[in-house]
Each structure stands twice: as C-alpha cells, then as structure tokens.
Design a protein around this motif. Structure first.
Motif, mmCIF file in Angstrom:
data_model
loop_
_atom_site.group_PDB
_atom_site.id
_atom_site.type_symbol
_atom_site.label_atom_id
_atom_site.label_comp_id
_atom_site.label_asym_id
_atom_site.label_seq_id
_atom_site.Cartn_x
_atom_site.Cartn_y
_atom_site.Cartn_z
ATOM 1 N N LYS A 1 -67.075 6.813 39.538
ATOM 2 C CA LYS A 1 -65.881 5.978 39.433
ATOM 3 C C LYS A 1 -64.870 6.592 38.478
ATOM 4 N N MET A 2 -65.374 7.183 37.393
ATOM 5 C CA MET A 2 -64.487 7.831 36.427
ATOM 6 C C MET A 2 -64.089 9.236 36.863
ATOM 7 N N GLY A 3 -64.784 9.786 37.852
ATOM 8 C CA GLY A 3 -64.467 11.126 38.324
ATOM 9 C C GLY A 3 -65.024 12.228 37.448
ATOM 10 N N ILE A 4 -66.188 11.974 36.811
ATOM 11 C CA ILE A 4 -66.808 12.979 35.946
ATOM 12 C C ILE A 4 -68.231 13.235 36.419
ATOM 13 N N GLU A 5 -68.811 14.354 35.936
ATOM 14 C CA GLU A 5 -70.179 14.695 36.304
ATOM 15 C C GLU A 5 -71.202 13.980 35.435
ATOM 16 N N GLY A 6 -70.831 13.702 34.184
ATOM 17 C CA GLY A 6 -71.749 13.000 33.287
ATOM 18 C C GLY A 6 -72.584 13.923 32.427
ATOM 19 N N LYS A 7 -72.254 15.216 32.384
ATOM 20 C CA LYS A 7 -73.019 16.154 31.554
ATOM 21 C C LYS A 7 -72.475 16.167 30.123
ATOM 22 N N LYS A 8 -71.176 16.441 29.988
ATOM 23 C CA LYS A 8 -70.494 16.366 28.700
ATOM 24 C C LYS A 8 -69.421 15.302 28.838
ATOM 25 N N ILE A 9 -69.830 14.072 28.612
ATOM 26 C CA ILE A 9 -69.004 12.914 28.972
ATOM 27 C C ILE A 9 -67.681 12.923 28.232
ATOM 28 N N LYS A 10 -67.723 13.106 26.916
ATOM 29 C CA LYS A 10 -66.502 13.000 26.121
ATOM 30 C C LYS A 10 -65.490 14.065 26.524
ATOM 31 N N ARG A 11 -65.945 15.303 26.664
ATOM 32 C CA ARG A 11 -65.015 16.374 27.022
ATOM 33 C C ARG A 11 -64.456 16.168 28.427
ATOM 34 N N GLU A 12 -65.274 15.684 29.327
ATOM 35 C CA GLU A 12 -64.790 15.449 30.691
ATOM 36 C C GLU A 12 -63.752 14.339 30.723
ATOM 37 N N LEU A 13 -63.966 13.289 29.928
ATOM 38 C CA LEU A 13 -62.987 12.203 29.879
ATOM 39 C C LEU A 13 -61.672 12.680 29.282
ATOM 40 N N PHE A 14 -61.731 13.469 28.221
ATOM 41 C CA PHE A 14 -60.512 13.996 27.630
ATOM 42 C C PHE A 14 -59.784 14.914 28.612
ATOM 43 N N SER A 15 -60.542 15.682 29.386
ATOM 44 C CA SER A 15 -59.909 16.560 30.368
ATOM 45 C C SER A 15 -59.169 15.756 31.424
ATOM 46 N N LEU A 16 -59.772 14.641 31.859
ATOM 47 C CA LEU A 16 -59.089 13.774 32.824
ATOM 48 C C LEU A 16 -57.836 13.156 32.222
ATOM 49 N N ALA A 17 -57.945 12.732 30.945
ATOM 50 C CA ALA A 17 -56.779 12.126 30.292
ATOM 51 C C ALA A 17 -55.643 13.133 30.149
ATOM 52 N N LYS A 18 -55.977 14.404 29.949
ATOM 53 C CA LYS A 18 -54.937 15.421 29.834
ATOM 54 C C LYS A 18 -54.227 15.666 31.161
ATOM 55 N N CYS A 19 -54.902 15.314 32.261
ATOM 56 C CA CYS A 19 -54.301 15.516 33.585
ATOM 57 C C CYS A 19 -53.446 14.324 34.025
ATOM 58 N N LEU A 20 -53.302 13.311 33.165
ATOM 59 C CA LEU A 20 -52.520 12.132 33.551
ATOM 60 C C LEU A 20 -51.053 12.458 33.869
ATOM 61 N N PRO A 21 -50.375 13.337 33.128
ATOM 62 C CA PRO A 21 -48.975 13.638 33.501
ATOM 63 C C PRO A 21 -48.825 14.111 34.940
ATOM 64 N N GLN A 22 -49.752 14.963 35.406
ATOM 65 C CA GLN A 22 -49.694 15.387 36.808
ATOM 66 C C GLN A 22 -49.911 14.196 37.743
ATOM 67 N N THR A 23 -50.826 13.305 37.348
ATOM 68 C CA THR A 23 -51.057 12.107 38.177
ATOM 69 C C THR A 23 -49.813 11.237 38.218
ATOM 70 N N PHE A 24 -49.135 11.085 37.069
ATOM 71 C CA PHE A 24 -47.911 10.287 37.034
ATOM 72 C C PHE A 24 -46.831 10.901 37.916
ATOM 73 N N ASP A 25 -46.711 12.225 37.887
ATOM 74 C CA ASP A 25 -45.712 12.884 38.744
ATOM 75 C C ASP A 25 -46.031 12.650 40.221
ATOM 76 N N GLU A 26 -47.324 12.683 40.544
ATOM 77 C CA GLU A 26 -47.716 12.424 41.939
ATOM 78 C C GLU A 26 -47.384 10.990 42.341
ATOM 79 N N ILE A 27 -47.632 10.042 41.424
ATOM 80 C CA ILE A 27 -47.305 8.639 41.723
ATOM 81 C C ILE A 27 -45.798 8.477 41.896
ATOM 82 N N ALA A 28 -45.025 9.167 41.061
ATOM 83 C CA ALA A 28 -43.567 9.096 41.189
ATOM 84 C C ALA A 28 -43.112 9.632 42.540
ATOM 85 N N ARG A 29 -43.746 10.729 43.003
ATOM 86 C CA ARG A 29 -43.383 11.260 44.331
ATOM 87 C C ARG A 29 -43.794 10.290 45.435
ATOM 88 N N GLU A 30 -44.971 9.673 45.299
ATOM 89 C CA GLU A 30 -45.411 8.723 46.320
ATOM 90 C C GLU A 30 -44.565 7.457 46.319
#
Length: 508
Positions: free
Chosen positions: A167-196
């Motif tokens: 549901k969170m889109g992570i593998e669950g091996k290094k949880i904290k680092r994976e969550l931070f990596s997803l949070a860093k990708c939010l600007p790209q997600t926002f740009d995609e939402i703006a285009r949609e």
C-alpha cells in the motif's frame, strides 16, 4: 442348593469392614503393620541378585503375597537352600523373611492391609493416574489448537505487513529509507497530478456553465474553482507566483534530505560543541598558551579625517548609487519560506485544491442523481429546456466526468499520499510509520515463537503421557492380581466357596 455352592459377594469398599466383622482381622491391625513395614525395609537391603526379586522390589508397594514369593525364590538360591542338623534353614536372610510372613499372618494383618491397598488403588491411585492422562490428552489437543492458531496469527500479521508495504509502495527491507525516498519523489507526483488536472477541463466548464446559467452570471463574474482552474492553466507553480502573478527570480527552498535519519530508527544526533584541545592545567585551548592576556595597540592605518570639506571647492564628483539590497517597490524577487513551496506542496493551497475537487465531485454526483429520474425530473427538464447545450449533458457523459474527478481526488486523498505528505511536512512522522510496521513484524515473530513453543509443549505432554500409561497398566495388573489373591485367601477360610469382590474394581 447346597450352601457351599453359593458365592460370597463382597463390595471392595466394605471388604475391610467385612473382614473385621467376621473376626478375620482386628481393628488395631495398623500398629503392628507399621513394625512389619520397618522389618521389610531392613530386609530388602540385603537381597541376592535374582531378576524376579529385583522386579518385585522395584515394583509397587510390597505386601504379604510379595513376601511369600520372595521366600520361594530365596529357597531356590544356594544360600537359601541350606539347612542345619535340625532341619531349619540356616540363611539369616531367609529367616528374616519367614519372620515377616509369620507376623503378617498373626491376627490376619495381611488380609486387612491387602483390603485397604485394594480400596486405595480403586478409589484414589488409579483414578488419579487416569485424570493425569486425561489432562495430558486435553493439554495435547489444546496445544495443537494453539499451535495452529498462533501460526495462523503469525501469517496474518506477516500478510498485513506485506499489504501495508504494498500500500505504501515499499519493499519493507529498509523501511525508513524507502519512505523518505518516496517522500522525496512527491514533487514529481504533484507535477503529474497538475498535468492530469487538465483532463478536468470539461467537468470544470460544465460546472461553471451550470452555475452561470442558474445565477444568470457570466464566467468572469464567478469565483468558483479558482484553485482548480489556476492549476489547470499554470500547473504546479510556486506559491510566490500564485500570489504575485509572476515567477520568482530565485527559489530559496529548504532541501528535503535524509541526513540525520538512518534506517535503524535511531534518533538524530544533536550537534556537539567542539571544545578543541583543552589544557587541564591552564584551562585554555592549546597547551602552550599563556594564562595572561596581553592587548597590544596596533597603529591605525588610513585614519579618517573628519575635517569639513567643501565638495564643490575640492572638485569631488558625487554619484548616487542605488542599494541593491533594498526591496523593489512591488515586493521581493526571491521566493523563500512557504512561498518557495509549490501550490500542491503547500498545505493551505493544497487543501483549497482538494476542497474544490470535493465541491466539483459533489456537484457531479448530485447532477447524476437528478438525471437518474428519481427526483423532480419534470421540473428539472422544464428548467433546462432553455439552457445552453454545453450543460445539457446526459447521464453517461456526467458519469465519465465524475469518474475523472474521483480518480484525481483519490490520488490526493489516498492513505499513502497522506502519509507521505505528513513525512514531508514532519520528518519525524516516519518514526511512527516505522514503529507500526516493525510492530507487525515483531508480532508475527512473536506468534511464530509461540507456535514453536506449543510444539515443544506437545512433546512434553506426549512424553508425560508415555510415562503414565505403563504405570496405569501396571497398577491395573497389580490390582487384579491382588484381587484374585484376596478372593483365594477368603475362599480357603470358607471351604473353598467362590468369592467375588464386587464394585468399580471390575470396571476401573
């Protein structure tokens, strides 16, 4: 019928009273029985290595009939078979056992003791072993059930962990680092939402046209869905551009990084003060620094001469230079703080965008309900006969518009998006998510450990059951043997009449 042919039926619980009432034994038999037990304990200390004797001594409680069998076995040994000139046995060992048998037969002590042993076995010892076996069987079933339950619960926790990770889109091996990596990708997600969001132009036009028709206003007079229309037209711009109408010259955005947050869920290390190399004796930095402080006056170069000078007389040209650090009359050109954030990254503008999407979705749902024919369809059709064709959409078209709005709204309000937004706004929130996920894994491991513990418990119970079953079988055999021996002894005293000891002894 001859009386000698009639059987004698005696209940096992009444056997001791029956023997005392017929004077086969006395009521004070217990005191001499204690002295007999002491002699038996002394006699068994010196016994020949005969297998059957060893089995008798290692078996159950030694009684009169065991003593008779021991005497028979001792007579068969080399030492026991010797006799003196008077025809008496010379073995002291055999004499001790013969003396024990003689005291047993005195006043029928052996009958009373055997009757009591028989009743005690039937009433207490055998039922107690049966209860222990039943408890072992019950515990084995309970442990087997718990083993399955704990294994099932462990799998449920593990599956929930995997589902939450998916549901969170992570593998669950290094949880904290994976969550931070997803949070860093939010600007790209926002740009995609703006285009949609540009796909919502038909829905926005339908809503604004509908409102303009109902309120008899033009689109320019309306202020509805301002944030949605802005993002559709300009995209995910900065808050500075939203407020000032132009992009900033420079964006002073606070970087979002992983520094200070490791995957081991440790606290961020605080800045430490570097005191340098402190001399213990002087207390000053550096070991060779003198404790005294000397201030030397240096000559002042380029000293300012404050004498009044006439600029016109001296021929000095004065040029007015503009201070670049002073703000422009219409505001600063750089975006900093919240104005450096994008519209969808800033919580206030993002909430306004989501609220307007909810407004648009609610309108489309209401309009779809009206087109379903369940409301005042006649009045509605009459009202919209004069409406522009752009807002006279049928049910299928409104459904398509509603699905597009709901899909975009679902991306912004999904639990994964909410968690990532909280991580981006409050980095320490990731500790809470990590704690919840780690708790699932720890619970899964705990349940699996309990399941393995139940397997060990089953082995312990089975081992105890295997130990008790031979004991119960042996006790039943000894009891049946003692029952037959007592029946035979009583039968001899009544001219070999058949004696039946009745009661639960026959079914235990």
């Amino acid at each position: 019928m001859d009386e000698s042919q009639l059987p004698i039926d005696i209940h096992y619980n009444k056997l001791l009273d029956w023997l005392q009432s017929r004077r086969h034994c006395t009521s004070s038999w217990q005191q001499p029985a204690v002295s007999i037990r002491e002699k038996i304990n002394n006699a068994i200390q010196d016994m020949p290595p005969v297998d059957e004797i060893i089995q008798l001594l290692e078996g159950s409680y030694i009684n009169y009939f065991h003593c008779k069998r021991i005497v028979e076995l001792l007579k068969q040994t080399d030492d026991g078979a010797k006799k003196n000139i008077f025809g008496q046995y010379s073995s002291q060992r055999l004499k001790d056992w013969l003396e024990i048998i003689k005291q047993y037969e005195k006043e029928g002590i052996y009958l009373a003791e055997a009757a009591q042993m028989l009743a005690r076995s039937v009433n207490y010892e055998i039922p107690d072993l049966k209860r222990q076996l039943a408890k072992c069987q019950q515990m084995h079933q309970e442990y087997t059930r718990k083993e399955v339950d704990y294994a099932k619960m462990s799998e449920e926790f593990a599956e929930k962990f995997r589902a939450d990770c998916r549901k969170m889109g992570i593998e669950g091996k290094k949880i904290k680092r994976e969550l931070f990596s997803l949070a860093k990708c939010l600007p790209q997600t926002f740009d995609e939402i703006a285009r949609e969001s540009r796909n919502l132009i038909p829905a926005v036009d339908f809503y604004t046209g509908f409102v303009a028709f109902i309120l008899n206003k033009t689109d320019d007079d309306q202020n509805c869905l301002r944030m949605v229309r802005y993002i559709m037209e300009k995209g995910n711009t900065t808050v500075y551009e939203l407020h000032n109408g132009r992009p900033p010259l420079k964006i002073l955005e606070t970087p979002f990084d992983l520094e200070g947050f490791d995957e081991n869920n440790e606290k961020e290390k605080e800045d430490e003060i570097d005191w340098g190399n402190i001399d213990v004796d002087t207390g000053l930095a550096g070991g060779n620094v003198s404790a005294g402080i000397v201030v030397e006056e240096e000559p002042i170069e380029n000293e300012i001469d404050w004498e009044v000078v006439d600029p016109l007389a001296s021929g000095i040209d004065i040029e007015v230079v503009k201070d670049d650090s002073s703000p422009e009359p219409d505001g600063p050109q750089n975006a900093a703080g919240t104005e450096a954030l994008t519209v969808l990254d800033y919580i206030e503008t993002r909430n306004a965008f989501v609220d307007e999407l909810y407004e648009l979705e609610t309108f489309l749902r209401q309009r779809l309900f009206e087109l379903s024919g369940t409301g005042n369809a006649v009045i509605s059709n009459a009202v919209f006969q004069s409406a522009p064709r752009a807002i006279q959409l049928d049910r299928e078209n409104v459904t398509v518009l509603l699905n597009g709005v709901s899909a975009l709204l679902g991306k912004l309000t999904a639990s994964k998006m909410v968690d990532l937004l909280l991580i981006r706004s409050f980095p320490r929130y990731v500790d809470r998510l990590v704690e919840n996920l780690v708790k699932l894994t720890s619970e899964s491991e705990k349940m699996m450990s309990l399941s393995r513990l139940m397997v060990l418990k089953q082995e312990e119970v089975l081992s105890e059951q295997r130990r008790l079953e031979p004991m119960l079988k042996l006790m039943r055999e000894k009891m049946k043997e003692l029952q037959k021996q007592l029946e035979a002894e009583i039968s001899v005293r009544y001219k070999n009449r058949r004696v039946n000891i009745m009661g639960d002894i026959n079914t235990v």
